[in-house]
Design a protein around this motif. Structure first.
Motif, PDB file in Angstrom:
ATOM      1  N   GLU A 253      52.088  29.967  19.789  1.00  0.00           N
ATOM      2  CA  GLU A 253      52.432  30.826  20.927  1.00  0.00           C
ATOM      3  C   GLU A 253      52.160  30.107  22.242  1.00  0.00           C
ATOM      4  O   GLU A 253      52.712  30.447  23.271  1.00  0.00           O
ATOM      5  N   LYS A 254      51.249  29.134  22.196  1.00  0.00           N
ATOM      6  CA  LYS A 254      50.969  28.346  23.406  1.00  0.00           C
ATOM      7  C   LYS A 254      51.687  26.998  23.347  1.00  0.00           C
ATOM      8  O   LYS A 254      51.242  26.022  23.961  1.00  0.00           O
ATOM      9  N   ASN A 255      52.703  26.932  22.553  1.00  0.00           N
ATOM     10  CA  ASN A 255      53.554  25.736  22.408  1.00  0.00           C
ATOM     11  C   ASN A 255      52.983  24.628  21.523  1.00  0.00           C
ATOM     12  O   ASN A 255      53.706  23.719  21.131  1.00  0.00           O
ATOM     13  N   TRP A 256      51.691  24.668  21.225  1.00  0.00           N
ATOM     14  CA  TRP A 256      51.108  23.579  20.433  1.00  0.00           C
ATOM     15  C   TRP A 256      51.641  23.609  19.008  1.00  0.00           C
ATOM     16  O   TRP A 256      51.645  24.650  18.373  1.00  0.00           O
ATOM     17  N   MET A 257      52.038  22.455  18.522  1.00  0.00           N
ATOM     18  CA  MET A 257      52.498  22.353  17.134  1.00  0.00           C
ATOM     19  C   MET A 257      51.432  21.583  16.362  1.00  0.00           C
ATOM     20  O   MET A 257      51.229  20.390  16.596  1.00  0.00           O
ATOM     21  N   LEU A 258      50.729  22.309  15.526  1.00  0.00           N
ATOM     22  CA  LEU A 258      49.594  21.744  14.798  1.00  0.00           C
ATOM     23  C   LEU A 258      49.883  21.823  13.305  1.00  0.00           C
ATOM     24  O   LEU A 258      49.967  22.912  12.745  1.00  0.00           O
ATOM     25  N   PRO A 259      50.060  20.671  12.633  1.00  0.00           N
ATOM     26  CA  PRO A 259      50.378  20.736  11.208  1.00  0.00           C
ATOM     27  C   PRO A 259      49.176  21.141  10.366  1.00  0.00           C
ATOM     28  O   PRO A 259      48.029  20.932  10.771  1.00  0.00           O
ATOM     29  N   CYS A 260      49.484  21.680   9.223  1.00  0.00           N
ATOM     30  CA  CYS A 260      48.491  22.290   8.355  1.00  0.00           C
ATOM     31  C   CYS A 260      48.911  21.964   6.925  1.00  0.00           C
ATOM     32  O   CYS A 260      50.072  22.142   6.563  1.00  0.00           O
ATOM     33  N   TYR A 261      48.013  21.420   6.117  1.00  0.00           N
ATOM     34  CA  TYR A 261      48.407  20.981   4.768  1.00  0.00           C
ATOM     35  C   TYR A 261      47.175  20.844   3.883  1.00  0.00           C
ATOM     36  O   TYR A 261      46.056  20.709   4.390  1.00  0.00           O
ATOM     37  N   PRO A 262      47.356  20.848   2.565  1.00  0.00           N
ATOM     38  CA  PRO A 262      46.205  20.675   1.671  1.00  0.00           C
ATOM     39  C   PRO A 262      45.872  19.192   1.472  1.00  0.00           C
ATOM     40  O   PRO A 262      46.778  18.368   1.359  1.00  0.00           O
ATOM     41  N   LEU A 263      44.593  18.869   1.436  1.00  0.00           N
ATOM     42  CA  LEU A 263      44.159  17.488   1.173  1.00  0.00           C
ATOM     43  C   LEU A 263      44.312  17.154  -0.303  1.00  0.00           C
ATOM     44  O   LEU A 263      44.038  17.993  -1.163  1.00  0.00           O
ATOM     45  N   SER A 264      44.709  15.918  -0.602  1.00  0.00           N
ATOM     46  CA  SER A 264      44.881  15.511  -2.005  1.00  0.00           C
ATOM     47  C   SER A 264      43.558  15.536  -2.763  1.00  0.00           C
ATOM     48  O   SER A 264      43.523  15.790  -3.960  1.00  0.00           O
ATOM     49  N   GLN A 265      42.468  15.238  -2.061  1.00  0.00           N
ATOM     50  CA  GLN A 265      41.147  15.164  -2.696  1.00  0.00           C
ATOM     51  C   GLN A 265      40.770  16.449  -3.414  1.00  0.00           C
ATOM     52  O   GLN A 265      40.292  16.426  -4.531  1.00  0.00           O
ATOM     53  N   ASN A 266      40.913  17.559  -2.657  1.00  0.00           N
ATOM     54  CA  ASN A 266      40.317  18.796  -3.131  1.00  0.00           C
ATOM     55  C   ASN A 266      41.157  20.045  -2.831  1.00  0.00           C
ATOM     56  O   ASN A 266      40.712  21.164  -3.044  1.00  0.00           O
ATOM     57  N   GLY A 267      42.345  19.849  -2.309  1.00  0.00           N
ATOM     58  CA  GLY A 267      43.215  20.984  -2.020  1.00  0.00           C
ATOM     59  C   GLY A 267      42.809  21.779  -0.797  1.00  0.00           C
ATOM     60  O   GLY A 267      43.459  22.766  -0.436  1.00  0.00           O
ATOM     61  N   LYS A 268      41.773  21.360  -0.135  1.00  0.00           N
ATOM     62  CA  LYS A 268      41.290  22.053   1.068  1.00  0.00           C
ATOM     63  C   LYS A 268      42.365  22.003   2.165  1.00  0.00           C
ATOM     64  O   LYS A 268      42.957  20.952   2.409  1.00  0.00           O
ATOM     65  N   THR A 269      42.605  23.147   2.809  1.00  0.00           N
ATOM     66  CA  THR A 269      43.611  23.168   3.871  1.00  0.00           C
ATOM     67  C   THR A 269      43.018  22.607   5.162  1.00  0.00           C
ATOM     68  O   THR A 269      41.947  23.025   5.593  1.00  0.00           O
ATOM     69  N   VAL A 270      43.728  21.661   5.746  1.00  0.00           N
ATOM     70  CA  VAL A 270      43.255  21.045   6.989  1.00  0.00           C
ATOM     71  C   VAL A 270      44.368  21.018   8.036  1.00  0.00           C
ATOM     72  O   VAL A 270      45.538  21.250   7.718  1.00  0.00           O
ATOM     73  N   MET A 271      43.964  20.736   9.270  1.00  0.00           N
ATOM     74  CA  MET A 271      44.908  20.609  10.384  1.00  0.00           C
ATOM     75  C   MET A 271      44.697  19.228  11.002  1.00  0.00           C
ATOM     76  O   MET A 271      43.615  18.662  10.875  1.00  0.00           O
ATOM     77  N   ARG A 272      45.747  18.701  11.660  1.00  0.00           N
ATOM     78  CA  ARG A 272      45.631  17.328  12.177  1.00  0.00           C
ATOM     79  C   ARG A 272      46.071  17.210  13.639  1.00  0.00           C
ATOM     80  O   ARG A 272      47.150  17.655  14.008  1.00  0.00           O
ATOM     81  N   ILE A 273      45.207  16.580  14.404  1.00  0.00           N
ATOM     82  CA  ILE A 273      45.577  16.242  15.782  1.00  0.00           C
ATOM     83  C   ILE A 273      45.567  14.722  15.888  1.00  0.00           C
ATOM     84  O   ILE A 273      44.547  14.078  15.650  1.00  0.00           O
ATOM     85  N   VAL A 274      46.734  14.162  16.226  1.00  0.00           N
ATOM     86  CA  VAL A 274      46.826  12.714  16.419  1.00  0.00           C
ATOM     87  C   VAL A 274      46.696  12.443  17.914  1.00  0.00           C
ATOM     88  O   VAL A 274      47.376  13.081  18.723  1.00  0.00           O
ATOM     89  N   ILE A 275      45.805  11.544  18.276  1.00  0.00           N
ATOM     90  CA  ILE A 275      45.625  11.218  19.691  1.00  0.00           C
ATOM     91  C   ILE A 275      46.519  10.032  20.033  1.00  0.00           C
ATOM     92  O   ILE A 275      46.383   8.955  19.464  1.00  0.00           O
ATOM     93  N   ARG A 276      47.448  10.288  20.942  1.00  0.00           N
ATOM     94  CA  ARG A 276      48.418   9.255  21.310  1.00  0.00           C
ATOM     95  C   ARG A 276      48.181   8.747  22.730  1.00  0.00           C
ATOM     96  O   ARG A 276      47.489   9.374  23.527  1.00  0.00           O
ATOM     97  N   ASN A 277      48.860   7.654  23.010  1.00  0.00           N
ATOM     98  CA  ASN A 277      48.704   6.949  24.278  1.00  0.00           C
ATOM     99  C   ASN A 277      48.947   7.814  25.522  1.00  0.00           C
ATOM    100  O   ASN A 277      48.289   7.659  26.534  1.00  0.00           O
ATOM    101  N   GLU A 278      49.904   8.772  25.439  1.00  0.00           N
ATOM    102  CA  GLU A 278      50.245   9.508  26.662  1.00  0.00           C
ATOM    103  C   GLU A 278      49.257  10.646  26.944  1.00  0.00           C
ATOM    104  O   GLU A 278      49.319  11.282  27.977  1.00  0.00           O
ATOM    105  N   MET A 279      48.344  10.904  26.022  1.00  0.00           N
ATOM    106  CA  MET A 279      47.426  12.025  26.202  1.00  0.00           C
ATOM    107  C   MET A 279      46.345  11.691  27.240  1.00  0.00           C
ATOM    108  O   MET A 279      46.015  10.544  27.466  1.00  0.00           O
TER     109      MET A 279
END
Ligand SMILES: *Cc1c(COP(=O)(O)O)cnc(C)c1O
Length: 424
Positions: free
Chosen positions: A371-397
Motif C-alpha cells: 500500500e506504500k508502494n514497497w515491493m517486498l518479496p516473500c518466500y520459503p527458505l530451502s533449509q527449513n521452509g521458514k518464510t522470509v522477506m528480502r531487502i537488497v541494498i543497491r547503489n542508488e539507495m
C-alpha cells in the motif's frame, strides 16, 4: 479481472492499421504503464535500476551496434575482449593462463553455457553412464532448469538447518560422471557464500584418490562483483586449483542495467572448441559460443564505462556504502524488536522474518507494505521452509530512503497489530 480474461483479451488485440505520431505513442505508453511497480521501491531485485546519465549516453550511442558483427565493429570486439581480461584479472586468473570467456545476456545464459561446456568435456572422456551435476538445494532455479534442458542428472544436496555447508554430503554425491560441483557466492535466497576453498581442498583429495577429474563452477551472479571489492580476503576464485568456470551478473553489482552477464573459464582448455561456432554471414567471420546471435553492444559498453569511471576504488566505495546502509537498516529493524534477521550481514542484503508471536504472516505483511508502494518479496527458505522477506541494498539507495523504509515497515506492522476503527 483475473488472469484468464487478460489472456483472452490479448488474443483479440491486433496491430493498428494506421500508426500514431511519436509523441502520441510516448503518451499512450506512459498511460498504459501507469500502475506498474516503481523501480526504486523494488526491494527484492538485485538488478541495477539507475546508472549515471553519462552511462546512459554511452549506451544510447551504441544501441544500434550489433555485438556479433566482429568485423564491422572490430574496436567494439576489442573492448569486449579487454573486459574479459579485466574480469579474469579481478577473479585471479592464473598469470600463465589467458582468461577465456564472453558476455552473455545474464547469469542464466552463462549458467546454461557452463553446463553445456562441462557436458562436452565430460563426453570426451568416453565414460559409461549418465553425466550428473552436484549442487545444494539453495541453487538458483536456472541450475535446475538448464540441467534438465541438457539432460544432466541432478544430484541435489539438501541444506542442513544450520547455516553450515553440508560438505560431506556434497562429496558423497560426487562420482566420475560428475561434470561439475556448483558452489554459490551469494545465494539468491539468503545471501550466504559457500566455503569454496574447503570444497576445493576436499575435491582435490577425492580426485586424487579415485583418479577422477571433477571441477568446480562458482555461481557468483551476486557476489562476483562484491567480494573482490571487500576488505576481507576470501579464497574463492581462479586462485583455487579446481575452479574452472565462474558466472557473474554484470547487471547486479556490476552496476549495469538488466541484460548483462559474464562467463569466464580458467583458460581456453576448459572450453570445448567444438562449441565455438564461426559464422560467415557477415563480412569477415565471427566466432561465438553464446546462445543469442544478434545483441546490442550497449550493455557491454556500459560495463566498460563503469570500469573506466569507477575503477577498483570506485567499486570499493559503492560496496562500502551499500554495506553501511545494510548495517544501518539492520540496526533499525533490530531496534524495533519486531523482526528476526536471518541473513549473516556479509553481503548488502537483509533477509528477515516476523517474530513468531504475531497473528498475521509475512504474506499479509508484505501486502500491507505494498500500500506504500514497497515491493517486498516473500518466500520459503530451502533449509527449513521458514518464510522470509528480502531487502537488497543497491547503489542508488540512500540513508533517508532507508529511514523511510524502516519507518514504513514498523508502521505497517503496527497497523496490522492494532485493530482499525472499522473493527471496533
Ligand atoms: C540472479 C541469479 C542468477 C540468474 O542470473 P540472471 O543474471 O538473472 O540471469 C543465477 N544465480 C544466482 C545465485 C543469482 O542470484
Amino acid at each position: 479481472m483475473n488472469e484468464n480474461t487478460i489472456e483472452k483479451e490479448k488474443i483479440a488485440i491486433v496491430l493498428n492499421e494506421q500508426g500514431v505520431s511519436p509523441e502520441q505513442a510516448i503518451e499512450m505508453i506512459a498511460k498504459e504503464l501507469q500502475g506498474d511497480g516503481l523501480i526504486y521501491y523494488d526491494l527484492g531485485s538485485y538488478t541495477t535500476v539507475e546508472m549515471l546519465p553519462e552511462a546512459d549516453y554511452v549506451m544510447q550511442k551504441c544501441l544500434g551496434k550489433n555485438l556479433i558483427n566482429h568485423h564491422e565493429y572490430h574496436k567494439t570486439t576489442k573492448i569486449h575482449q579487454k573486459l574479459v581480461h579485466m574480469i579474469g584479472n579481478l577473479l585471479n586468473s592464473p598469470k600463465l593462463d589467458e582468461p577465456f570467456g564472453s558476455s552473455t545476456t545474464g547469469s542464466s545464459e552463462a549458467i546454461f553455457l557452463s553446463i553445456l561446456a562441462a557436458k562436452w568435456q565430460w563426453k570426451k572422456k568416453g565414460l559409461q553412464g549418465n553425466p550428473n551435476i552436484v549442487f545444494c538445494n539453495n541453487a538458483h532455479i536456472s541450475w535446475y532448469k538448464f540441467s534438465k534442458f541438457l539432460e544432466i542428472d541432478i544430484r541435489e544436496v539438501p541444506l542442513e538447518e544450520t547455516h553450515d555447508f553440508p560438505l560431506d554430503n556434497v562429496l558423497e554425491q560426487v562420482n566420475q560422471n560428475t561434470i561439475m560441483v556448483v558452489a554459490v557466492l551469494g545465494c539468491t535466497q539468503l545471501g550466504s557464500c559457500d566455503p569454496i576453498s574447503l570444497l576445493n581442498e576436499a575435491l582435490e583429495t577425492i580426485n586424487l584418490e579415485n583418479n577422477w577429474d571433477v571441477g568446480i563452477h562458482v555461481d557468483a551472479a551476486i557476489g562476483g562483483f562484491i567480494i573482490p571489492f571487500q576488505e576481507e580476503e576470501r579464497n574463492w576464485d581462479f586462485k583455487l586449483s579446481l575452479v574452472r568456470s565462474i558466472n557473474l551478473s554484470g547487471h547486479k553489482y556490476g552496476l549495469v542495467y538488466p541484460g548483462l552477464g559474464w562467463l569466464l573459464f580458467r583458460n581456453e582448455s576448459f572450453f570445448p572448441h567444438e562449441l565455438n561456432v564461426t559464422s560467415h554471414y557477415l563480412s569477415g567471420s565471427s566466432d561465438s559460443f553464446t546462445v543469442s546471435f544478434s545483441r546490442s553492444a550497449s550493455h557491454v559498453m556500459a560495463q566498460y564505462f563503469n570500469f573506466l569511471h569507477y575503477g577498483i576504488n570506485g567499486y570499493r566505495k559503492v560496496i562500502r556504502k551499500c554495506m553501511h546502509l545494510t548495517e544501518k537498516l539492520t540496526d533499525l529493524l533490530v531496534e524495533s524488536d519486531l523482526f528476526e534477521i536471518c541473513s549473516d550481514g556479509s553481503l548488502p542484503m537483509i533477509v528477515f522474518s516476523l517474530k513468531d508471536t504475531v497473528s498475521f504472516d509475512e504474506y499479509v505483511f508484505t501486502g500491507k507494505l505494498r500500500e506504500k508502494n514497497w515491493m517486498l518479496p516473500c518466500y520459503p527458505l530451502s533449509q527449513n521452509g521458514k518464510t522470509v522477506m528480502r531487502i537488497v541494498i543497491r547503489n542508488e539507495m540512500t540513508i533517508p530512503m532507508i529511514r523511510l523504509l524502516a519507518s514504513d515497515l514498523i508502521h505497517a506492522y503496527n497497523e496490522l497489530t492494532t485493530p482499525s476503527d472499522d473493527d471496533q
